[in-house]
Design an enzyme around this catalytic site. Structure first.
Site, short mmCIF file in Angstrom:
data_model
loop_
_atom_site.label_atom_id
_atom_site.label_comp_id
_atom_site.label_asym_id
_atom_site.label_seq_id
_atom_site.Cartn_x
_atom_site.Cartn_y
_atom_site.Cartn_z
N ASP A 133 30.88 5.93 21.65
CA ASP A 133 32.17 5.58 21.06
C ASP A 133 32.15 4.24 20.33
O ASP A 133 33.20 3.73 19.94
CB ASP A 133 33.24 5.51 22.16
CG ASP A 133 33.48 6.86 22.81
OD1 ASP A 133 33.40 7.87 22.09
OD2 ASP A 133 33.74 6.91 24.02
N HIS B 25 9.18 -9.12 7.81
CA HIS B 25 10.54 -8.80 8.23
C HIS B 25 10.68 -8.84 9.74
O HIS B 25 11.33 -7.99 10.35
CB HIS B 25 10.96 -7.43 7.68
CG HIS B 25 11.22 -7.43 6.21
ND1 HIS B 25 11.43 -6.29 5.49
CD2 HIS B 25 11.30 -8.45 5.32
CE1 HIS B 25 11.62 -6.60 4.21
NE2 HIS B 25 11.55 -7.91 4.09
N HIS C 294 4.17 -10.22 -1.80
CA HIS C 294 5.49 -9.82 -2.27
C HIS C 294 5.85 -10.54 -3.56
O HIS C 294 5.18 -11.49 -3.97
CB HIS C 294 6.56 -10.06 -1.19
CG HIS C 294 6.68 -11.50 -0.74
ND1 HIS C 294 7.34 -12.46 -1.46
CD2 HIS C 294 6.23 -12.11 0.39
CE1 HIS C 294 7.31 -13.60 -0.79
NE2 HIS C 294 6.63 -13.42 0.33
N HIS D 248 19.83 -7.79 -1.64
CA HIS D 248 18.93 -7.29 -2.69
C HIS D 248 19.84 -6.56 -3.67
O HIS D 248 20.07 -5.37 -3.57
CB HIS D 248 17.87 -6.35 -2.11
CG HIS D 248 16.82 -7.06 -1.33
ND1 HIS D 248 15.80 -6.41 -0.68
CD2 HIS D 248 16.61 -8.38 -1.08
CE1 HIS D 248 15.02 -7.29 -0.08
NE2 HIS D 248 15.50 -8.49 -0.31
N GLU E 171 11.26 -17.27 -3.93
CA GLU E 171 10.76 -17.30 -2.56
C GLU E 171 9.25 -17.08 -2.45
O GLU E 171 8.80 -16.07 -1.91
CB GLU E 171 11.50 -16.28 -1.71
CG GLU E 171 11.59 -14.88 -2.32
CD GLU E 171 12.33 -13.91 -1.42
OE1 GLU E 171 11.92 -13.75 -0.25
OE2 GLU E 171 13.31 -13.30 -1.89
N ARG F 133 7.21 -19.55 4.09
CA ARG F 133 7.97 -19.10 2.92
C ARG F 133 9.05 -20.13 2.64
O ARG F 133 9.65 -20.68 3.56
CB ARG F 133 8.58 -17.72 3.15
CG ARG F 133 9.28 -17.14 1.93
CD ARG F 133 9.53 -15.64 2.05
NE ARG F 133 10.39 -15.24 3.16
CZ ARG F 133 9.95 -14.64 4.26
NH1 ARG F 133 8.65 -14.38 4.42
NH2 ARG F 133 10.78 -14.30 5.24
N GLU G 126 12.49 -20.44 0.24
CA GLU G 126 13.37 -19.60 -0.59
C GLU G 126 14.70 -20.31 -0.86
O GLU G 126 15.33 -20.84 0.04
CB GLU G 126 13.65 -18.28 0.13
CG GLU G 126 14.60 -17.35 -0.62
CD GLU G 126 14.84 -16.06 0.13
OE1 GLU G 126 15.28 -15.08 -0.51
OE2 GLU G 126 14.60 -16.02 1.36
#
Length: 448
Positions: free
Chosen positions: A43, A246, A353, A364, A395, A416, A418
């Site tokens: 639910d 990720h 990437h 995105h 990034e 990274r 970004e």
């Protein structure tokens, strides 16, 4: 809660632009649903989030709604939404209802969704083109086919079904690619909130914390300043976890001597921000960490310098790539020459990437990265030229897992950096620099 009427002007202007495009193509009717509820389990539902295209044109954020636009001699905008229901509103909150929706959202008419199947077949008749987001699958296909089938019975009286159907999603993607002043202002506010959250995380981190504890600092800062939700699942990755692109915030301990990579940002009034920073858990970069960190910062700056109106979208990526590849050679991660590494793609072992993506209502965001005027079947289509008002991320990163042929001082370092870039008349502006990127400034902030 739905937006007040004073905030509706941008949505009215977007509808006007879309209707003008439809008229230029001979007129027609456009039907767009918002997003359905998504069941989490039993639910329980996931927190509701409206469809971006639907919101872009309407400003309406309630579920179970359709927007209908008719382009012709007299343009017409209609909304179908849930009727008022005091019993249900006790459980799920107040609804605008069709009685108030037309005036509140500056539409010609509004009806209950209970009337959709009666009204839509008639509206489809004698329209030259039917526009709909056909990439939405059964959410659109089922109702549209049912309405067309119901309308088919009128063709014996000389009425006509739409002669052509067209996916409206690419048209809206082109519109959404260049942000208007209201969108830019909203994204600036989202950027400030997200930058503050990263700064909070830098001040809060201590060896021995868990990744999820640091995520909690981010989420608190988002909500504390009015953001409705994270723009995407937050990445909080300590040590070797940062080499998983990720990786969601987990239970791993943040250890003394490791870096932590945070890729997290908020959504404010439906618009996303997107920031990544990588910093030392103990407040000070080691020599090898600093070498790779400074490399990513230099690559980001090279990309930012390459972004300006008229340049191709991938100019930033190519500029960053050259800096990263040369750095990999300098640090003995790779062997050979710069041209050889770039031509062979050997750099992709440590950088796999692209350097950026569109940003807007979706993290995105929509929009073709290649020239939409070029033949679609041509795999060598030129990259799209940048224009003022476009928003994209920058990034670059470097991810070094443990391997025999890699200097051991770099093992399990993932970095990274970004920021969100607004294309201006003369270059680009990094709107997320409310949190520092320079290593010395980060270390100073962490000492506070």
């Amino acid at each position: 809660m739905s937006l007040p009427a004073t905030d509706i002007a941008p949505f009215r202007e977007r509808r006007r632009r879309l209707l003008a495009h439809m008229r230029a193509q001979g007129g027609g009717i456009a039907v767009l649903p918002t997003a359905p509820h998504a069941v989490r389990n039993r639910d329980a539902e996931y927190p509701y989030r409206h469809d971006s295209d639907f919101y872009y044109l309407s400003g309406f954020i309630e579920p179970e709604a359709w927007l209908v636009l008719i382009a012709g001699a007299d343009d017409h905008a209609l909304l179908f939404c849930q009727p008022r229901d005091p019993k249900m509103e006790t459980w799920t909150g107040l609804r605008v209802g069709p009685e108030a929706a037309a005036e509140r959202f500056d539409l010609d008419e509004a009806y209950s969704t209970e009337e959709l199947d009666d009204i839509l077949p008639e509206l489809l008749l004698d329209q030259p083109t039917l526009y709909a987001p056909f990439d939405r699958g059964e959410i659109v296909d089922g109702p549209v086919q049912a309405w067309l089938q119901a309308a088919r019975g009128q063709t014996r009286q000389g009425r006509r079904l739409p002669r052509r159907v067209q996916d409206i999603s690419p048209i809206l993607a082109e519109m959404r690619l260049v942000k208007d002043a209201v969108e830019i202002a909203t994204m600036r506010r989202a950027a400030r909130i997200s930058a503050g959250a990263h700064a909070r995380a830098m001040r809060a981190v201590r060896p021995g914390m868990r990744e999820y504890e640091l995520e909690a600092e981010l989420l608190y800062e988002f909500r504390r300043h009015g953001a409705q939700a994270p723009a995407y699942t937050s990445i909080v990755a300590g040590g070797a976890n940062a080499c998983i692109l990720h990786y969601p915030a987990g239970e791993a301990e943040l250890r003394d001597g490791d870096l932590v990579l945070i890729d997290a940002a908020c959504e404010l009034d439906s618009y996303a921000s997107d920031i990544t920073r990588t910093f030392p858990v103990n407040g000070r970069y080691s020599g090898p960490q600093r070498a790779l960190y400074d490399l990513t910062v230099a690559a980001q700056q090279a990309a930012a310098d390459a972004i300006r109106p008229g340049r191709p979208f991938n100019a930033g990526h190519q500029a960053a790539l050259r800096v990263l590849a040369q750095g990999m050679l300098d640090e003995k991660l790779l062997k050979g020459t710069l041209d050889g590494v770039l031509e062979s793609g050997a750099y992709s072992r440590f950088y796999m990437h692209q350097t950026g993506h569109w940003l807007g209502l979706d993290v995105h965001d929509v929009g073709d990265y290649r020239d939409p005027a070029a033949p679609y079947a041509d795999d060598a289509r030129p990259w799209r030229a940048l224009a003022p008002g476009m928003m994209l991320t920058i990034e670059p990163g470097i991810y070094v897992t443990a391997a025999d042929d890699v200097p051991s001082q770099f093992w399990n370092i993932g970095i990274r950096t970004e920021d969100d870039a607004l294309v201006t008349e003369t270059g680009c502006e990094l709107i997320t620099r409310g949190v520092p990127v320079d290593a010395r400034e980060i270390e100073a902030l962490m000492r506070e």
